[in-house]
Design an enzyme around this catalytic site. Structure first.
Site, mmCIF file in Angstrom:
data_model
loop_
_atom_site.group_PDB
_atom_site.id
_atom_site.type_symbol
_atom_site.label_atom_id
_atom_site.label_comp_id
_atom_site.label_asym_id
_atom_site.label_seq_id
_atom_site.Cartn_x
_atom_site.Cartn_y
_atom_site.Cartn_z
ATOM 1 C CG HIS A 31 -34.583 26.259 -34.263
ATOM 2 N ND1 HIS A 31 -33.725 26.989 -33.482
ATOM 3 C CD2 HIS A 31 -35.275 27.148 -35.012
ATOM 4 C CE1 HIS A 31 -33.891 28.283 -33.729
ATOM 5 N NE2 HIS A 31 -34.824 28.407 -34.657
ATOM 6 C CE LYS B 66 -30.673 19.887 -20.691
ATOM 7 N NZ LYS B 66 -30.136 20.888 -21.595
ATOM 8 N NE ARG B 67 -37.969 20.144 -26.452
ATOM 9 C CZ ARG B 67 -37.568 19.267 -27.363
ATOM 10 N NH1 ARG B 67 -38.257 18.144 -27.560
ATOM 11 N NH2 ARG B 67 -36.491 19.488 -28.095
ATOM 12 C CE LYS C 251 -34.131 19.011 -25.117
ATOM 13 N NZ LYS C 251 -32.993 19.864 -25.500
ATOM 14 C CB THR D 224 -30.266 28.710 -25.225
ATOM 15 O OG1 THR D 224 -31.565 28.235 -24.864
ATOM 16 C CG2 THR D 224 -30.190 28.975 -26.712
ATOM 17 C CE LYS E 117 -31.617 30.770 -21.817
ATOM 18 N NZ LYS E 117 -32.945 30.133 -21.961
#
Length: 522
Positions: free
Chosen positions: A67, A258-259, A264, A366, A370
């Site tokens: 992942h 998100k995390r 990111k 993901t 969404k």
């Protein structure tokens, strides 16, 4: 769990030699990797199998999904710990490793360095067991979770294993369930889809492609827009309940949930917010598109840089939200206690989906799926599943910016100089100077210097400064599209229409048919 699996199989079939014909065990990342050694222990020590037969069964039973490309996320366990707690498992791991290295030496005798790279034991510093390596060796199939990610696996971190077993690696792109993330979370849109397409889309998300024929339908566009506005009203009410901040539900809802992690690049997002705030102050009479920027997410308990970014977001939000000069045209919100129930409020109300990781670092994502499924337009890098989303929705309905993965590698190899970017870009310099100079933390002016120093003097590992100009340019395109309601709604519908490929039904079907060898029930 493995003992239970074997006991159930014996009760039903009376023998373990056919275990792989009836049982598939999937390693979801490296966390359960010790299962490879445990099954070998049970078969050899508990059920009398010779090593070769046990190993053949084990490798037929296990498969592995990776992942992440982040080396720090690939678990390693100290050899001393495993020896102390699980001495028999350590013996088994050593034997698996010896057979692996013997096989590699025979296949590639002219590459002695390959042995150290493949070894299940990392010999640099404290000796550690590489659990990802154990997962690969003990599995019949290894997959990544987006086309880009799976390609990078075999080109980078698992390159030597791919040379050894090229047929072992494949891709299965992630998916999300339309029952939760559309039918349950966005009942207004689900009802509109039922009226337009029938209810078949709930179990066959590919039916969403039929919406492309509705993009030019003014009645459908108005209905779609009304659903989105109702969802934005609901989200605005939730924001006020959870944070006390009142936001304009007609403003552009710009969402990054998100995390919290440096790759990111929530920090890049807040740099844009600061730059936008400065531009509004400098030219308050300009035609600014009102924007509400929403953050949510959690940081790992020991991740000090991520926690510092959260602190900065709160400080920027407090300053901007209290500044009368913005005239309500810019608000910043950090939603507390992010979880699935919060996401079900956020996804349907979002207009813009921030997917801005450094190219080559996001395995898939993901949240991007969404949000697009609920009619948000993506602003993002060509990374992870963004690439496949772009292919499905069309270049004209997504805002892609920044370096691509090969360009990231080329820039680093050429010698990246973040200080030059800072010196040459007045807009960037003003934003970073405000952050580092205490504009958002006047009671503690040095509070955020560390974040800026990590960019300017620490190498800017995730290339925020390199991508900043293109990111701002893409945000200007977002503003222009949002000013044209019809164009924006058309792009939003195109995003929903392109999401059929990202159903978890498709993902699970591919795992079942291609990895677990379970016939399709369709």
């Amino acid at each position: 769990s493995l003992q239970d699996i074997l006991a159930r199989h014996l009760a039903e079939h009376g023998k373990l030699s056919d275990l792989a014909a009836h049982v598939a065990i999937h390693l979801n990342d490296t966390h359960p990797a010790i299962g490879v050694a445990e099954l070998m222990r049970l078969l050899c020590d508990g059920h009398g199998f010779v090593w070769a037969d046990a190993w053949h069964i084990t490798r037929q039973v296990f498969s592995y999904t990776n992942h992440t490309l982040m080396p720090e996320a690939l678990e390693t366990w100290p050899v001393s710990l495993v020896q102390h707690v699980l001495p028999r498992h350590m013996e088994i791991i050593y034997r698996i490793n010896q057979e692996l290295l013997d096989h590699a030496a025979e296949r590639f005798p002219d590459d002695p360095g390959m042995i150290g790279r493949l070894s299940l034991i990392d010999e640099h510093g404290e000796r550690r067991v590489r659990m990802a390596h154990l997962s690969i060796v003990g599995s019949h199939t290894v997959n990544g979770v987006s086309a880009l990610h799976s390609g990078l696996l075999v080109q980078t971190i698992f390159r030597d294993f791919a040379r050894l077993w090229p047929d072992r690696f494949t891709n299965i792109t992630n998916g999300v369930t339309p029952r939760r993330w559309l039918a349950q979370a966005n009942r207004g849109l689900a009802g509109l889809l039922d009226d337009s397409l029938g209810q078949g889309w709930r179990a066959d998300l590919d039916r969403l492609v039929e919406l492309r024929g509705r993009i030019t339908d003014a009645v459908f566009r108005d209905a779609f827009h009304s659903v989105k506005q109702a969802n934005k009203l609901r989200l605005a009410a939730y924001i006020q309940r959870s944070t006390g901040i009142k936001v304009d539900p007609t403003s552009l809802f710009d969402v990054q949930v998100k995390r919290i992690h440096e790759y990111k690049r929530q920090l890049l997002n807040i740099m844009h917010v600061v730059s936008r705030w400065q531009a509004i102050i400098a030219d308050p009479s300009a035609d600014w598109v009102p924007r509400t920027v929403v953050f949510a997410g959690k940081a790992a308990s020991s991740y000090s840089a991520a926690k510092a970014i959260i602190h900065l977001i709160h400080d920027v939000a407090r300053t901007i939200n209290d500044d009368p000069r913005t005239g309500g045209r810019l608000k910043v919100v950090f939603l507390p206690n992010y979880a699935v129930s919060v996401a079900e409020q956020v996804m349907p109300g979002a207009d813009l989906s921030e997917q801005i990781s450094t190219a080559g670092t996001e395995a898939s994502g993901t949240g991007n799926m969404k949000l697009a499924l609920n009619g948000a337009l993506t602003i993002g890098t060509d990374d992870g599943a963004n690439i496949e989303i772009r292919q499905q929705v069309g270049d004209e309905h997504i805002f892609i910016f920044g370096l691509r993965t090969p360009q990231v590698a080329a820039l680093r190899n050429a010698g990246y100089d973040p200080m030059k970017r800072y010196a040459d870009d007045a807009t960037l310099r003003a934003a970073l100077d405000a952050i580092a100079g205490g504009a958002f933390s006047p009671q503690d002016p040095a509070r955020h210097q560390g974040l800026v120093n990590a960019l300017l003097w620490g190498g800017d590992h995730y290339l925020l400064l390199a991508d900043f100009p293109e990111y701002l340019a893409a945000q200007a395109l977002v503003d222009a599209r949002y000013r044209n309601r019809e164009a924006w709604v058309q792009s939003a519908i195109a995003n929903v229409a392109g999401m059929g490929a990202f159903s978890s039904d498709r993902s699970i079907r591919e795992y079942a048919e291609r990895i677990w060898q379970v016939p399709s029930q369709r």
